[in-house]
Scaffold this motif. Structure first.
Motif, PDB file in Angstrom:
ATOM      1  N   ALA A  19       0.723  -1.230   0.077  1.00  0.00           N
ATOM      2  CA  ALA A  19       0.182   0.042   0.024  1.00  0.00           C
ATOM      3  C   ALA A  19       0.845   1.351  -0.242  1.00  0.00           C
ATOM      4  O   ALA A  19       0.400   2.316  -0.492  1.00  0.00           O
ATOM      5  CB  ALA A  19      -0.818   0.121   1.229  1.00  0.00           C
ATOM      6  N   ARG A  61      -6.113 -10.767 -10.909  1.00  0.00           N
ATOM      7  CA  ARG A  61      -5.703 -11.816 -10.094  1.00  0.00           C
ATOM      8  C   ARG A  61      -4.494 -12.617 -10.036  1.00  0.00           C
ATOM      9  O   ARG A  61      -3.798 -13.071  -9.128  1.00  0.00           O
ATOM     10  CB  ARG A  61      -7.023 -12.739  -9.679  1.00  0.00           C
ATOM     11  N   ILE A  62      -4.265 -12.983 -11.436  1.00  0.00           N
ATOM     12  CA  ILE A  62      -3.049 -13.630 -11.625  1.00  0.00           C
ATOM     13  C   ILE A  62      -1.980 -12.801 -11.909  1.00  0.00           C
ATOM     14  O   ILE A  62      -0.742 -13.229 -11.279  1.00  0.00           O
ATOM     15  CB  ILE A  62      -3.333 -14.429 -13.088  1.00  0.00           C
ATOM     16  N   PRO A  88      -0.129 -10.202  -8.430  1.00  0.00           N
ATOM     17  CA  PRO A  88       0.712 -10.940  -7.739  1.00  0.00           C
ATOM     18  C   PRO A  88       2.132 -10.956  -8.219  1.00  0.00           C
ATOM     19  O   PRO A  88       3.225 -10.849  -7.467  1.00  0.00           O
ATOM     20  CB  PRO A  88       0.179 -12.173  -6.983  1.00  0.00           C
ATOM     21  N   ILE A  89       2.235 -11.181  -9.334  1.00  0.00           N
ATOM     22  CA  ILE A  89       3.570 -11.545 -10.040  1.00  0.00           C
ATOM     23  C   ILE A  89       4.014 -10.162 -10.012  1.00  0.00           C
ATOM     24  O   ILE A  89       5.390  -9.800  -9.676  1.00  0.00           O
ATOM     25  CB  ILE A  89       3.398 -12.195 -11.446  1.00  0.00           C
ATOM     26  N   THR A 107       5.331  -9.169  -6.673  1.00  0.00           N
ATOM     27  CA  THR A 107       6.832  -9.747  -6.016  1.00  0.00           C
ATOM     28  C   THR A 107       7.712  -9.187  -6.926  1.00  0.00           C
ATOM     29  O   THR A 107       8.995  -9.118  -6.377  1.00  0.00           O
ATOM     30  CB  THR A 107       6.230 -11.046  -6.518  1.00  0.00           C
ATOM     31  N   SER A 148      -9.527 -15.370  -1.004  1.00  0.00           N
ATOM     32  CA  SER A 148      -9.450 -14.937  -2.369  1.00  0.00           C
ATOM     33  C   SER A 148      -8.294 -13.421  -2.447  1.00  0.00           C
ATOM     34  O   SER A 148      -7.554 -13.409  -3.461  1.00  0.00           O
ATOM     35  CB  SER A 148     -10.675 -14.415  -2.752  1.00  0.00           C
ATOM     36  N   ALA A 163      -4.875 -16.771  -2.813  1.00  0.00           N
ATOM     37  CA  ALA A 163      -4.983 -16.875  -4.307  1.00  0.00           C
ATOM     38  C   ALA A 163      -3.479 -16.130  -4.801  1.00  0.00           C
ATOM     39  O   ALA A 163      -3.014 -16.948  -5.894  1.00  0.00           O
ATOM     40  CB  ALA A 163      -6.290 -16.215  -4.980  1.00  0.00           C
ATOM     41  N   PRO A 164      -3.330 -15.030  -4.320  1.00  0.00           N
ATOM     42  CA  PRO A 164      -1.979 -14.396  -5.034  1.00  0.00           C
ATOM     43  C   PRO A 164      -0.764 -15.400  -4.628  1.00  0.00           C
ATOM     44  O   PRO A 164       0.248 -15.591  -5.467  1.00  0.00           O
ATOM     45  CB  PRO A 164      -1.861 -13.032  -4.186  1.00  0.00           C
ATOM     46  N   VAL A 204      -0.817 -18.187  -7.035  1.00  0.00           N
ATOM     47  CA  VAL A 204       0.053 -17.674  -8.287  1.00  0.00           C
ATOM     48  C   VAL A 204       1.408 -17.576  -8.332  1.00  0.00           C
ATOM     49  O   VAL A 204       2.055 -18.328  -9.194  1.00  0.00           O
ATOM     50  CB  VAL A 204      -0.501 -16.331  -8.737  1.00  0.00           C
ATOM     51  N   ILE A 205       2.029 -17.162  -7.266  1.00  0.00           N
ATOM     52  CA  ILE A 205       3.510 -17.217  -7.069  1.00  0.00           C
ATOM     53  C   ILE A 205       4.087 -18.512  -7.040  1.00  0.00           C
ATOM     54  O   ILE A 205       4.957 -18.774  -7.445  1.00  0.00           O
ATOM     55  CB  ILE A 205       3.912 -16.068  -5.935  1.00  0.00           C
ATOM     56  N   ILE A 264       4.050 -19.866 -10.396  1.00  0.00           N
ATOM     57  CA  ILE A 264       5.108 -19.521 -11.323  1.00  0.00           C
ATOM     58  C   ILE A 264       6.575 -20.079 -10.997  1.00  0.00           C
ATOM     59  O   ILE A 264       7.194 -20.397 -11.941  1.00  0.00           O
ATOM     60  CB  ILE A 264       5.214 -17.901 -10.964  1.00  0.00           C
ATOM     61  N   SER A 298      -4.584   0.602   6.537  1.00  0.00           N
ATOM     62  CA  SER A 298      -3.768  -0.215   5.864  1.00  0.00           C
ATOM     63  C   SER A 298      -2.318   0.072   6.588  1.00  0.00           C
ATOM     64  O   SER A 298      -1.629   0.933   6.804  1.00  0.00           O
ATOM     65  CB  SER A 298      -3.583   0.176   4.354  1.00  0.00           C
TER      66      SER A 298
END
Lengths: 264, 254
Positions: A2, A107-108, A111-112, A115, B9, B13-14, B17-18, B21, B254
């Motif tokens: 954030a 959503r996919i 996150p990538i 990161t 979610s 979920a994130p 994904v990681i 990958i 936050s």
């Protein structure tokens, strides 16, 4: 992250007329001139050798020695910074729109993206040099990634900052989704996007200079590195000073343009 | 439970994904026979982090120390100048434009000069970390202080509060959440400052590993340093966020 979202800077300053604008800037202009004079005087009086601190006049004089190389270095850095900046802005905005239209992609991909960007971009510098060589592409790639992330995060925050009541009002008048997007959400997002753009342009210059220091064929960062290796410190200062002037100029241009854009 | 669903979610979920990958990366390197000089598999990176853990721990401790010393000065200077600007309008008018301009100055370009002035040790990196981190803190401290209403100050004054009381008991507490938000931003910047500062002259630290791995084409070690830098940045960010919740507990968010 954030923390990456920047609050829009207070752009809603009423436009000052010529006289009050001069008055608003006068104190800091005077302080700036005084600073340069003190610098010049201190170097003179203390007889500092130029490898400790050259005087402003020495630095200016050095710029006349080889203006072509200096201009070439400045142009190289500026091109890398602006190239990555434009690409990054386009990708960031495009991703924001795709994310908004297809939440599953967000959503996919988000996150990538988060990161990848949780590592400070400069830490990828050595890897980019190994993969892409010392040419401009390694700099442009990293700048593109960094800028697109800043723009994306700010655009998403902005596009979601709308007032739900206003949307319902528009909808009750029969506005379609597209109209709402154009009339409501994009205008609401612009201040966020513009503050992202202002921050990102400075980042682009910094990244270009930093990665050039790791290896490059030309550029201001490379010039700084080369001249410190050769112990010609006045040249190093000249390259640093040029970097400062170019960065400030680019920042002021972007600030001025975005102010025009978001006058409200 | 809708809240459990939302947690799933937004957090699981994130992470999924990681994980996917990373698994794909491992598999692709294996199946496509990518040379480890180009892209090492995640397992090799983790393995190296484990076998060289003492080297990396030493590097991290050095870099963190540099970043924190710089950040500490950045916080002190940022808060003091924020307080000064909020109380003396002339100071704000003279110096705030320079604060803004200072952010357009790539301090990193001064790296070599700073090393020359402050030596090869902690001080030179802390200076860069300081320079990168003070600005957001000063700006947010100023904005936080200014958000105090005149009525509140007037009320305290009628009860005979001194300027110092107003500062410590009213303005600073109100500015605290904004200051913490800036520190969250500043801690990452200080880390960057420490790492890049090490490029210009240092014998230990994450920046040193990044640079020497590049020159010697040790790509796996380079990746290990990148991963550790990311984890370190995230951990420091989390630490500040945790401190924010403890110290400025009245402000949720936050």
């Amino acid at each position: 992250m954030a923390g990456a979202v920047l609050q829009p800077a207070p752009t809603a300053r009423e436009k000052p007329d010529g006289g009050s604008r001069v008055r608003a800037w006068a104190p800091s202009l005077i302080a700036g001139v005084a600073f340069l004079l003190i610098w010049e005087g201190a170097v003179d009086v203390l007889e500092l050798p130029s490898f400790v601190l050259p005087s402003p006049s020495e630095i200016v004089a050095a710029s006349f020695r080889d203006p072509q190389t200096l201009a070439h270095d400045a142009a190289t850095t500026l091109m890398e910074a602006l190239g990555g900046y434009l690409l990054g802005t386009l990708i960031g905005l495009a991703l924001a729109i795709v994310f908004l239209s297809f939440p599953i992609v967000e959503r996919i991909v988000l996150p990538i993206y988060v990161t990848v960007n949780s590592v400070p971009m400069v830490a990828y510098g050595p890897l980019a040099i190994i993969w892409l060589g010392v040419g401009s592409s390694s700099k442009v790639l990293l700048i593109t990634i960094a800028v697109s992330f800043t723009v994306l995060i700010n655009a998403l925050a902005g596009l979601r900052s709308y007032d739900p009541g206003a949307i319902q009002l528009l909808r009750s008048f029969g506005a379609s989704d597209q109209v709402i997007m154009r009339k409501m959400r994009i205008p609401a997002a612009l201040p966020f996007i513009c503050s992202g753009l202002r921050v990102a342009v400075v980042h682009s210059m910094i990244l270009a200079v930093v990665i050039e220091m790791l290896g490059a064929r030309a550029g201001l960062g490379w010039a700084v590195y080369k001249s410190t290796q050769m112990m010609s410190f006045v040249d190093a200062w000249l390259a640093v000073a040029t970097t400062v002037v170019v960065s400030l100029a680019v920042y002021l241009i972007v600030t001025w343009t975005t102010r025009r854009f978001v006058w409200w | 439970m809708p809240s459990t669903l939302r947690y799933l979610s937004s957090h699981v979920a994130p992470a999924g994904v990681i994980v996917a990958i990373v698994a794909l990366w491992e598999l692709a390197v294996d199946v496509l026979h990518v040379s480890p000089d180009k892209l090492p598999p995640p397992s090799a990176i983790l393995h190296l982090i484990w076998t060289d853990r003492l080297i990396f721990a030493d590097a991290i401790s050095v870099t963190v120390f540099e970043a924190i010393v710089g950040l500490a000065f950045g916080i002190a200077f940022g808060v003091i100048s924020g307080v000064a600007f909020a109380n003396f309008r002339l100071l704000e008018r003279i110096f705030l434009p320079y604060f803004v301009a200072s952010q357009a100055v790539p301090i990193i370009a001064f790296g070599a000069i700073i090393i020359m002035w402050f030596g090869n040790g902690v001080a030179s990196k802390a200076v860069i970390a300081f320079y990168l981190s003070f600005f957001p803190i000063a700006v947010n401290a100023l904005a936080g202080m200014k958000s105090v209403g005149d009525g509140e100050i007037g009320l305290m004054r009628t009860f005979g509060a001194s300027r110092w009381d107003i500062l410590c008991k009213l303005q600073l507490p109100i500015a605290l959440p904004a200051i913490f938000t800036a520190i969250r931003l500043g801690v990452g910047l200080a880390l960057v400052g420490a790492i890049v500062g090490e490029w210009f002259g240092a014998s230990r630290g994450l920046g040193v590993i990044l640079l020497s791995a590049m020159f010697d084409y040790r790509v796996t070690q380079l990746w290990a340093a990148i991963v550790l830098t990311g984890l370190l940045g995230t951990a420091l960010f989390g630490l500040v966020a945790f401190a924010q919740r403890r110290v400025a507990w009245w402000q949720t968010g936050s």
